[in-house]
Enzyme design. Structure first.
Site, PDB file in Angstrom:
ATOM      1  N   LYS A 282       0.851  -1.188   0.000  1.00 56.72           N
ATOM      2  CA  LYS A 282       0.000   0.000   0.000  1.00 56.72           C
ATOM      3  C   LYS A 282       0.885   1.236   0.000  1.00 56.72           C
ATOM      4  O   LYS A 282       1.718   1.417   0.901  1.00 56.72           O
ATOM      5  CB  LYS A 282      -0.905   0.009   1.235  1.00 56.72           C
ATOM      6  CG  LYS A 282      -1.624   1.352   1.482  1.00 56.72           C
ATOM      7  CD  LYS A 282      -2.514   1.320   2.730  1.00 56.72           C
ATOM      8  CE  LYS A 282      -3.111   2.690   3.033  1.00 56.72           C
ATOM      9  NZ  LYS A 282      -3.944   2.725   4.258  1.00 56.72           N
ATOM     10  N   ASP A 287      -2.708  10.341   3.538  1.00 58.25           N
ATOM     11  CA  ASP A 287      -4.082   9.916   3.797  1.00 58.25           C
ATOM     12  C   ASP A 287      -4.786  10.934   4.693  1.00 58.25           C
ATOM     13  O   ASP A 287      -4.659  10.898   5.913  1.00 58.25           O
ATOM     14  CB  ASP A 287      -4.070   8.531   4.459  1.00 58.25           C
ATOM     15  CG  ASP A 287      -5.480   8.003   4.703  1.00 58.25           C
ATOM     16  OD1 ASP A 287      -6.441   8.579   4.146  1.00 58.25           O
ATOM     17  OD2 ASP A 287      -5.612   7.003   5.441  1.00 58.25           O
ATOM     18  N   LYS A 294     -10.102  12.914   8.307  1.00 60.33           N
ATOM     19  CA  LYS A 294      -9.561  12.575   9.621  1.00 60.33           C
ATOM     20  C   LYS A 294      -9.510  13.822  10.503  1.00 60.33           C
ATOM     21  O   LYS A 294      -9.444  14.934   9.984  1.00 60.33           O
ATOM     22  CB  LYS A 294      -8.123  12.052   9.461  1.00 60.33           C
ATOM     23  CG  LYS A 294      -7.998  10.671   8.854  1.00 60.33           C
ATOM     24  CD  LYS A 294      -6.551  10.224   8.807  1.00 60.33           C
ATOM     25  CE  LYS A 294      -6.426   8.863   8.147  1.00 60.33           C
ATOM     26  NZ  LYS A 294      -6.986   7.775   8.968  1.00 60.33           N
ATOM     27  N   ASP A 305       1.631   6.680   5.310  1.00 60.35           N
ATOM     28  CA  ASP A 305       0.670   5.675   4.858  1.00 60.35           C
ATOM     29  C   ASP A 305       1.131   4.938   3.591  1.00 60.35           C
ATOM     30  O   ASP A 305       0.372   4.193   2.990  1.00 60.35           O
ATOM     31  CB  ASP A 305      -0.704   6.336   4.632  1.00 60.35           C
ATOM     32  CG  ASP A 305      -1.848   5.386   4.900  1.00 60.35           C
ATOM     33  OD1 ASP A 305      -1.615   4.339   5.522  1.00 60.35           O
ATOM     34  OD2 ASP A 305      -2.979   5.697   4.479  1.00 60.35           O
ATOM     35  N   ASP A 364     -12.119   6.950   4.066  1.00 57.98           N
ATOM     36  CA  ASP A 364     -10.879   6.754   4.813  1.00 57.98           C
ATOM     37  C   ASP A 364     -10.452   5.278   4.827  1.00 57.98           C
ATOM     38  O   ASP A 364      -9.354   4.952   5.237  1.00 57.98           O
ATOM     39  CB  ASP A 364     -11.047   7.285   6.238  1.00 57.98           C
ATOM     40  CG  ASP A 364      -9.723   7.510   6.934  1.00 57.98           C
ATOM     41  OD1 ASP A 364      -8.677   7.460   6.256  1.00 57.98           O
ATOM     42  OD2 ASP A 364      -9.738   7.733   8.162  1.00 57.98           O
ATOM     43  N   GLU A 366      -9.392   3.546   2.451  1.00 56.51           N
ATOM     44  CA  GLU A 366      -8.938   3.628   1.060  1.00 56.51           C
ATOM     45  C   GLU A 366      -7.864   2.609   0.706  1.00 56.51           C
ATOM     46  O   GLU A 366      -7.744   2.205  -0.447  1.00 56.51           O
ATOM     47  CB  GLU A 366      -8.416   5.050   0.789  1.00 56.51           C
ATOM     48  CG  GLU A 366      -6.965   5.326   1.175  1.00 56.51           C
ATOM     49  CD  GLU A 366      -6.677   5.213   2.674  1.00 56.51           C
ATOM     50  OE1 GLU A 366      -7.626   5.287   3.465  1.00 56.51           O
ATOM     51  OE2 GLU A 366      -5.505   5.019   3.036  1.00 56.51           O
ATOM     52  N   ARG A 368      -7.489  -0.519   1.254  1.00 52.69           N
ATOM     53  CA  ARG A 368      -7.979  -1.797   0.718  1.00 52.69           C
ATOM     54  C   ARG A 368      -8.401  -1.671  -0.735  1.00 52.69           C
ATOM     55  O   ARG A 368      -8.341  -2.648  -1.489  1.00 52.69           O
ATOM     56  CB  ARG A 368      -9.119  -2.307   1.620  1.00 52.69           C
ATOM     57  CG  ARG A 368     -10.283  -1.361   1.727  1.00 52.69           C
ATOM     58  CD  ARG A 368     -11.165  -1.641   2.934  1.00 52.69           C
ATOM     59  NE  ARG A 368     -10.551  -1.233   4.209  1.00 52.69           N
ATOM     60  CZ  ARG A 368     -11.091  -1.438   5.406  1.00 52.69           C
ATOM     61  NH1 ARG A 368     -12.259  -2.041   5.507  1.00 52.69           N
ATOM     62  NH2 ARG A 368     -10.460  -1.035   6.498  1.00 52.69           N
TER      63      ARG A 368
END
Ligand code: BES
Ligand code: MN
Ligand code: ZN
Length: 519
Positions: A282, A287, A294, A305, A364, A366, A368
């Site tokens: 990933k 993010d 967030k 991230d 959020d 995201e 996956r």
């Protein structure tokens, strides 16, 4: 970067039979209770017992782990000084203790500002074994890392505890490990050195801020780093991904002016006919959470991230540097998750590269979506034998296991057994987590094939995320998902790693590949 002037610790280390004439300092190890190692004993004999006399008279130095003492050297020894370093209890000295001692040694060397050191490491029973000496060097190398690219030259102590009087760059130019078995030691060190270089790259990538490291620039850095080492690098840009129909990664990246990228890295060190191992990462370069934004506090940390992808890139570097006899393909999905007029929204339905549709319930979640397309891509185009993915996927992973253990979701017991073994040998702590059809089913949507949020909300968040990913793994494909949310980043300075990216995963993956294909 490193605390040692312009060089990395792993570039300074060399193995020799005899110390160089110009070496100024003899480093000798002493066990707790001032039990001299054979090398220390020899030096003691050379000095007519001066060393043991010094130690006997010393009130504080007891050979405890990390204690050090700088003494003038006897004329006959050829050295200017002796640096005595405590290793702690001999009976319990193992790989982990060796690594911890190495971490302390790095700090001690920094304080003492030595220039050239010759280390006496004669095998002392099975405690100061060759393997343990290498682990000690790894500890020293890990601890010597600094991220000081953005600091003024005079302020490069990298000690982020402000008001520190720690010396700035350290003049250490040579760290010679004395051994009678130079070739064997060098063979082990070549692997460890490649690991350190991979970890340093992984940490650098993780520490770079998101205004510098975004999908396009990240893809270029990967190319620059890996191509010269013989890794084939292929970059899919947004147009290519649109053509292929990668609605997951494109959906996540839609709100950003920085377009997504997918980077494929191929290392072909194995037999031509062997299917590759796939490592998938990933790489969300920042993010914000997107429209499901967030909270402000601590959001800066979300530049990390992309650490799963950084571990994949670092591991590819390690494999190439040590010329691993294995076929390995790395695939990283790079995207920035931003809120804007073009962002994907909660309620949107995305069509992933697999053809499966996903109802977005929270923008959020995201990672996956990015991974779904990368996992599909690697299975379609590379026909791997086994897949391991790494992702800073869920806060829930940190709730479950904290910062020191990485949760591993594996659909195959043999694969898990291999990983567990690699974890133990490498010193990186991993722990098996459950995959269950409960969570796979929990991710099924009422109006699309899947939804990106579990129905229990935050509860079991790491498990539902893994359950989501499982929908993108073909039947019978051995696969493991490592949620590195807790382990990829340290939140305040630690002895073995300054605040920031850890490079977690490079060692366990490298060891796993070595065990699996090269034993
Ligand atoms: N990148 C985060 C997970 C994360 C959080 C990593 C903190 C490292 C530190 C991920 O994209 C995320 O936001 N996950 C959500 C999922 C939720 C919306 C289902 C989370 O964990 O809260
Ligand atoms: Mn997120
Ligand atoms: Zn994320």
């Amino acid at each position: 970067m490193s605390v040692f002037e312009e060089k990395f610790f792993h570039d300074i280390v060399a193995f020799r039979k005899e110390p160089l004439k110009s070496s100024e300092t003899a480093l000798v190890f002493v066990w707790q209770g001032n039990d001299l190692s054979p090398a220390a004993a020899r030096l003691d004999a050379l000095s007519g017992g001066a060393l043991s006399a010094w130690l006997a008279g010393h009130k504080a130095f007891k050979g405890k782990a990390g204690q050090d003492l700088l003494l003038p050297a006897p004329e006959e020894s050829g050295f200017k000084q002796i640096f005595v370093f405590g290793l702690g209890k001999k009976e319990t000295f193992d790989g982990a203790a060796a690594e911890a001692a190495g971490v302390k040694l790095s700090a001690a060397l920094t304080r003492a500002a030595l220039e050239s050191v010759s280390v006496y490491t004669e095998d002392d029973g099975d405690r100061l074994s060759r393997e343990n000496v290498i682990r000690l060097l790894i500890g020293a190398g890990l601890a010597a890392y600094r991220f000081d690219r953005y600091r003024m030259p005079g302020d490069k102590n990298g000690d982020q505890e402000s008001e520190s009087d720690a010396p700035s760059k350290v003049p250490l130019k040579r760290f010679d490990v004395l051994t009678d078995e130079k070739p064997a030691a060098e063979k082990l060190w070549a692997v460890a050195k490649a690991e350190l270089a991979g970890i340093y790259l992984s940490r650098d990538l993780g520490n770079e801020p998101a205004n510098i490291l975004y999908p396009e620039s990240y893809a270029e850095i990967i190319r620059e780093e890996l191509k010269p080492l013989g890794v084939q690098v292929e970059v899919l840009d947004e147009k290519k991904m649109q053509k292929l129909g990668m609605g997951g990664i494109l959906g996540v990246g839609m709100g950003s002016d920085r377009f997504p990228r997918m980077v494929v890295m191929r290392w072909k060190g194995g037999k031509k006919s062997d299917k590759p191992v796939a490592l998938v990462g990933k790489g969300v370069t920042f993010d914000t959470g997107g429209i499901s934004i967030k909270p402000a506090a601590g959001m800066d940390e979300m530049k990390m991230d992309m650490c799963g992808s950084a571990t994949v890139v670092g591991t590819m570097k390690t494999l190439a540097l040590r010329k691993a006899k294995a076929n390995v393909v790395g695939v990283v999905g790079l995207a920035e998750n931003m809120p804007s007029a073009r962002s994907y929204r909660p309620g949107d339905i995305l069509t992933t590269y697999s053809g499966k549709t996903v109802e977005v319930l929270n923008t959020d979640a995201e990672g996956r979506l990015v991974l779904a397309d990368a996992l599909t891509y690697v299975q379609k185009t590379e026909k791997p034998e086994v897949i391991i993915d790494l992702a800073t996927l869920t806060g829930a992973m940190m709730v479950a296991l904290g910062y020191d253990y990485c949760g591993v979701f594996a659909n195959n017991d043999d694969l898990w057994t291999e990983m567990e073994r690699a974890g133990k040998a490498s010193g990186e702590k991993i722990w098996r987590m459950p995959l269950d059809e409960i969570w796979r089913k929990d991710m099924v949507s009422g109006i699309a094939d899947l939804q990106n949020l579990g129905k229990m909300g935050r509860y079991g968040g790491a498990c539902t995320a893994a359950g989501f990913l499982e929908h993108f793994i073909e039947d019978g494909m051995p696969w493991a998902h490592m949620d590195v949310a807790g382990t990829a980043w340290v939140r305040s300075n630690k002895p073995h790693c300054i605040k920031g990216a850890t490079g977690f995963g490079v060692r366990v993956l490298n060891r796993w590949i070595e065990n699996r294909y090269e034993q």
